[in-house]
Scaffold this active site. Structure first.
Site, PDB file in Angstrom:
ATOM      1  N   CYS A  25     -10.953  -7.831  -0.748  1.00 10.91           N
ATOM      2  CA  CYS A  25     -10.952  -9.278  -0.568  1.00 10.91           C
ATOM      3  C   CYS A  25     -11.994  -9.726   0.437  1.00 10.91           C
ATOM      4  CB  CYS A  25      -9.576  -9.738  -0.086  1.00 10.91           C
ATOM      5  SG  CYS A  25      -8.251  -8.969  -0.989  1.00 10.91           S
ATOM      6  N   GLN A  81       0.806  -1.226   0.000  1.00 13.51           N
ATOM      7  CA  GLN A  81       0.000   0.000   0.000  1.00 13.51           C
ATOM      8  C   GLN A  81       0.839   1.276   0.000  1.00 13.51           C
ATOM      9  OE1 GLN A  81      -3.360   0.617  -0.170  1.00 13.51           O
ATOM     10  NE2 GLN A  81      -3.733  -1.540  -0.535  1.00 13.51           N
ATOM     11  N   SER A 103       3.580  -4.475  -5.111  1.00 15.55           N
ATOM     12  CA  SER A 103       2.686  -4.994  -6.150  1.00 15.55           C
ATOM     13  C   SER A 103       2.420  -3.930  -7.214  1.00 15.55           C
ATOM     14  CB  SER A 103       1.365  -5.418  -5.504  1.00 15.55           C
ATOM     15  OG  SER A 103       0.398  -5.674  -6.495  1.00 15.55           O
TER      16      SER A 103
HETATM   17  C1  LIG Z   1      -3.293  -5.710  -2.593  1.00 17.28           C
HETATM   18  C2  LIG Z   1      -2.496  -6.133  -1.424  1.00 17.28           C
HETATM   19  C3  LIG Z   1      -1.790  -7.348  -1.412  1.00 17.28           C
HETATM   20  C4  LIG Z   1      -1.902  -8.356  -2.536  1.00 17.28           C
HETATM   21  O1  LIG Z   1      -1.245  -7.947  -3.686  1.00 17.28           O
HETATM   22  P1  LIG Z   1      -1.628  -8.648  -5.085  1.00 17.28           P
HETATM   23  O2  LIG Z   1      -0.652  -8.093  -6.065  1.00 17.28           O
HETATM   24  O3  LIG Z   1      -3.036  -8.241  -5.380  1.00 17.28           O
HETATM   25  O4  LIG Z   1      -1.474 -10.118  -4.897  1.00 17.28           O
HETATM   26  C5  LIG Z   1      -1.019  -7.642  -0.314  1.00 17.28           C
HETATM   27  N1  LIG Z   1      -0.923  -6.797   0.713  1.00 17.28           N
HETATM   28  C6  LIG Z   1      -1.576  -5.625   0.758  1.00 17.28           C
HETATM   29  C7  LIG Z   1      -1.416  -4.719   1.923  1.00 17.28           C
HETATM   30  C8  LIG Z   1      -2.386  -5.257  -0.316  1.00 17.28           C
HETATM   31  O5  LIG Z   1      -3.044  -4.092  -0.268  1.00 17.28           O
END
Ligand SMILES: *Cc1c(COP(=O)(O)O)cnc(C)c1O
Length: 386
Positions: A325, A179, A199
């Site tokens: 999620c 994030q 990510s």
């Molecule tokens: C979105 C998110 C993930 C997962 O990342 P992906 O690329 O969607 O697998 C993990 N941790 C946090 C804090 C996230 O916001």
């Protein structure tokens, strides 16, 4: 109807420049990066460039970046990879109660395999107290995993303090920075972390892309075996267009970080100030200052969060009820209950996460429709048996 997207903590739109770079990679640079010929070399060069771009965003060296299929895989790789490598020394892991499921469920799985996990509580603002962490450390603690910023409530943790604590004791420290990367400055050295997950789709890159920072000298047991790509840490032919997109997104995030951060901070502060002033019985969740710019999260008394979301969507405004999620399930969010909120309150939550392309006009539109939606919801709520 003009649609307004305010759910950037769930995902972000892909930057048009990133799309262009990915398309030209797919058309012109289809070689396998492991091939010796010029097609392969060309693809290999693109990967190395992207590695440098990602490293540059977080103050790492290129060799410390391992490309993954996203944040989830990076979290799994960090936690399972460390647990397997270090299980001879100990089997105790420390994390927090408010981690993303990619961390929490990985820890739960390790518990089934004989590891012991301590889930640290957080205070009302969602902060882990470094003193609580210090007390939880045991001689057999091998890994600490605490997220940099929370996806549901935006709270930023004192990672540097906790990272130094872990390093003093020779314990591996991992942070899920999915994030925070691209929204605030993230520097692996000043944070004193050994492992950091990011990510692509959270900062205008493509979905299915991400990386794990592995501090030079840190050992990990791989999750995937095969062709030995990514210096044997992550076998499998590289997702070249995805990696190129991630790299460019990282480069753009680095270039524009100060202005994006400032813009987001201004917008979310406006949302927070106006909602607290204009909507009765609205409460901010997370920390009022130590929070992600662009992130505004609330609970509203006597309103169903899911209903608010649906009615705002009908007005063309996309927000979230918590994390993407968990919004399909009716269990109250584990993050909100960890703050001490009861089930009802945890069901009346709303997250507004702004992005670089949102404007004050968007906020204006939100504030035009939201008070009425909440008022009507409350009327219904008061008429239904609770
Ligand atoms: C979105 C998110 C993930 C997962 O990342 P992906 O690329 O969607 O697998 C993990 N941790 C946090 C804090 C996230 O916001």
């Amino acid at each position: 109807m003009r649609r307004i997207y305010m759910d950037h903590s769930a995902t972000t739109p892909v930057d048009p420049q990133v799309i262009q770079a990915m398309i030209s990679t797919l058309t012109d640079s289809f070689g396998n990066p492991s091939s010796i010929h010029s097609f392969g070399q060309e693809a290999h060069k693109l990967i190395q460039k992207a590695r440098k771009q990602v490293a540059g965003l977080i103050g790492a060296d290129s060799e410390e970046i391992v490309f993954t299929s996203g944040g989830t895989e990076a979290d799994n790789m960090a936690i399972i990879g460390t647990a397997k490598d270090r299980m001879g020394r100990g089997r105790h892991i420390i994390t927090s109660q408010i981690e993303h499921h990619a961390v929490l469920d990985t820890c739960r799985q390790l518990e089934k395999e004989g590891f012991e996990v301590t889930y640290l509580p957080v205070n009302w603002f969602g902060e882990v107290d470094p003193e609580t962490l210090a007390r939880a450390i045991r001689p057999d603690t091998i890994l600490i995993s605490i997220m940099h910023a929370n996806n549901e409530i935006g709270t930023i943790q004192p990672i540097a303090t906790m990272g130094r604590m872990a390093r003093d004791k020779g314990i591996i420290f991992h942070t899920d920075a999915v994030q925070s990367v691209g929204r605030i400055p993230v520097d692996v050295k000043s944070l004193s972390v050994d492992l950091l997950s990011l990510s692509g789709h959270k900062f205008y890159g493509p979905k299915g892309t991400g990386a794990l920072y592995v501090r030079s000298g840190t050992r990990l047991t791989p999750l995937l075996f095969g062709g030995g790509q990514e210096r044997k840490w992550r076998s499998g032919t590289e997702n070249v267009p995805g990696v190129v997109g991630l790299g460019l997104a990282a480069e753009l995030a680095r270039q524009h970080l100060p202005e994006r951060s400032q813009h987001l901070g201004k917008l979310s502060q406006t949302v927070i100030d106006r909602i607290l002033a204009e909507i009765p019985q609205a409460y901010l969740t997370g920390h009022p200052q130590k929070r992600l710019p662009g992130h505004a999260s609330f609970v509203f008394q006597a309103v169903e969060g899911a209903a608010m979301l649906v009615f705002l969507d009908a007005e063309g405004i996309a927000v979230s009820g918590g994390s993407a999620c968990t919004s399909n399930s009716f269990d109250p969010s584990h993050v909100l209950t960890a703050l001490g909120l009861n089930k009802d309150a945890a069901h009346s939550s709303l997250r507004i996460s702004l992005g670089k392309d949102n404007t004050l006009e968007d906020v204006e539109r939100l504030m035009e429709v939201m008070p009425g939606i909440i008022e009507r919801q409350r009327l219904l709520w008061s008429l239904s048996p609770h």
